[in-house]
Design an enzyme around this catalytic site. Structure first.
Site, short mmCIF file in Angstrom:
data_model
loop_
_atom_site.label_atom_id
_atom_site.label_comp_id
_atom_site.label_asym_id
_atom_site.label_seq_id
_atom_site.Cartn_x
_atom_site.Cartn_y
_atom_site.Cartn_z
N HIS A 130 0.70 -1.65 0.11
CA HIS A 130 -0.08 0.00 0.14
C HIS A 130 0.73 1.36 0.13
O HIS A 130 0.82 1.92 -0.99
CB HIS A 130 -1.15 -0.30 1.36
CG HIS A 130 -1.89 1.39 1.16
ND1 HIS A 130 -3.60 1.19 0.59
CD2 HIS A 130 -1.70 2.46 1.47
CE1 HIS A 130 -4.11 2.77 1.39
NE2 HIS A 130 -2.82 3.01 1.96
N GLU A 131 1.88 1.60 0.80
CA GLU A 131 2.05 3.01 1.07
C GLU A 131 3.89 2.73 0.03
O GLU A 131 3.97 3.95 -0.53
CB GLU A 131 3.41 2.63 2.12
CG GLU A 131 1.91 2.64 3.56
CD GLU A 131 1.75 3.30 3.31
OE1 GLU A 131 1.90 4.48 2.41
OE2 GLU A 131 0.81 3.39 4.41
N HIS A 134 1.43 4.19 -2.70
CA HIS A 134 2.05 6.35 -2.89
C HIS A 134 2.73 6.38 -2.98
O HIS A 134 2.90 7.46 -3.49
CB HIS A 134 1.40 6.71 -0.30
CG HIS A 134 -0.03 5.71 0.02
ND1 HIS A 134 -0.98 6.14 -1.41
CD2 HIS A 134 -0.96 5.29 0.26
CE1 HIS A 134 -2.11 6.01 -0.69
NE2 HIS A 134 -1.77 6.17 0.48
N HIS A 140 -6.04 6.63 -2.76
CA HIS A 140 -6.62 6.06 -2.23
C HIS A 140 -7.68 5.10 -3.65
O HIS A 140 -8.73 5.98 -4.67
CB HIS A 140 -7.27 6.28 -0.44
CG HIS A 140 -6.09 5.88 0.25
ND1 HIS A 140 -5.96 7.40 1.01
CD2 HIS A 140 -5.22 5.29 0.50
CE1 HIS A 140 -5.16 6.92 1.98
NE2 HIS A 140 -4.48 5.56 1.94
N CYS A 141 -7.64 4.10 -2.85
CA CYS A 141 -9.16 3.54 -4.12
C CYS A 141 -10.60 3.14 -3.60
O CYS A 141 -10.18 2.53 -2.34
CB CYS A 141 -8.14 1.93 -4.60
SG CYS A 141 -9.25 1.08 -5.90
N CYS A 146 -8.84 -3.88 -3.14
CA CYS A 146 -7.65 -3.18 -3.89
C CYS A 146 -6.85 -2.76 -2.53
O CYS A 146 -6.65 -3.01 -1.26
CB CYS A 146 -8.02 -2.12 -4.69
SG CYS A 146 -6.84 -1.72 -5.42
N CYS A 165 -5.76 -3.83 -7.99
CA CYS A 165 -6.95 -3.72 -8.16
C CYS A 165 -6.43 -3.44 -9.82
O CYS A 165 -5.88 -2.68 -10.58
CB CYS A 165 -8.43 -3.00 -8.37
SG CYS A 165 -8.14 -0.94 -8.24
N CYS A 168 -5.99 0.62 -10.47
CA CYS A 168 -4.52 1.02 -9.86
C CYS A 168 -3.94 0.59 -10.51
O CYS A 168 -2.33 0.96 -11.09
CB CYS A 168 -4.66 0.60 -8.46
SG CYS A 168 -5.07 1.59 -7.35
ZN LIG Z 1 -2.91 5.27 1.83
ZN LIG Z 2 -7.36 -0.02 -6.53
#
Ligand SMILES: [Zn+2]
Ligand SMILES: [Zn+2]
Length: 178
Positions: A130-131, A134, A140-141, A146, A165, A168
């Site tokens: 996740h990071e 970024h 954010h999704c 996701c 996903c 993304c």
């Molecule tokens: Zn985040």
């Molecule tokens: Zn996504």
């Protein structure tokens, strides 16, 4: 695309091995040179004694200095210290978006002796991916499955997958993320 992706342990209390995380991320960031930096402990200025927590944005500033001096294009810090940003009780992590550095904490991922290692690993990998998303500029999704979905609670983390996903992923198509 990342050229050299550094990983560093922040503080001494590791709930999880950096080497294991390095292996997990290497499989997802094909062709990226991953390197483990020595543990980073000069984080006192990010500590907030009134909250007994560490301000994650201040940690990012320190990590940016470290990334510069260690000559890595990107750097992910992994810590068991408890992180916060003003206005929130805690955060699982924070990243520059897009940017060079990110930090994740295992503190709120329930690293108790009762938590199965596989579950803890799953949560850590999700937060790390996740990071990393970024750092690459992903926001954010809205898709709950996701990896870029915002995790406010552990249940959100457990609900999502450790992958992007299709939407993304198509934003990332210039990057070879498997
Ligand atoms: Zn985040
Ligand atoms: Zn996504």
């Amino acid at each position: 695309m990342f050229e050299t992706f550094g990983l560093t342990q922040i503080g001494s209390n590791a709930d999880y091995s950096i080497d294991d995380l390095k292996k997990q991320l290497s499989g997802r960031l094909q062709g990226v040179q991953m390197m483990e930096l020595p543990p980073f402990n000069q984080v006192a200025e990010a500590y907030d004694p009134t909250r007994d927590q560490y301000h994650s944005t201040r940690l990012l500033v320190l990590l940016e200095e470290l990334a510069q001096s260690a000559n890595v294009t990107n750097l992910l810090g992994v810590t068991s210290l408890d992180l916060y940003v003003p206005g929130m009780n805690y955060v699982f992590g924070e990243a520059r978006c897009p940017g060079r550095v990110a930090v994740i904490s295992t503190c709120r991922l329930n690293p108790t002796p009762q938590t199965q290692h596989a579950l803890l690993e799953e949560r850590i990998v999700k937060e790390a991916v996740h990071e990393t998303g970024h750092m690459l500029g992903l926001r954010h999704c809205s898709d709950e499955a996701c990896v870029m979905h915002f995790s406010e609670h552990l249940a959100d983390t457990d609900k999502k997958h450790d992958d992007f996903c299709s939407e993304c992923r198509s934003s990332l198509r210039w990057l070879e993320v498997e």
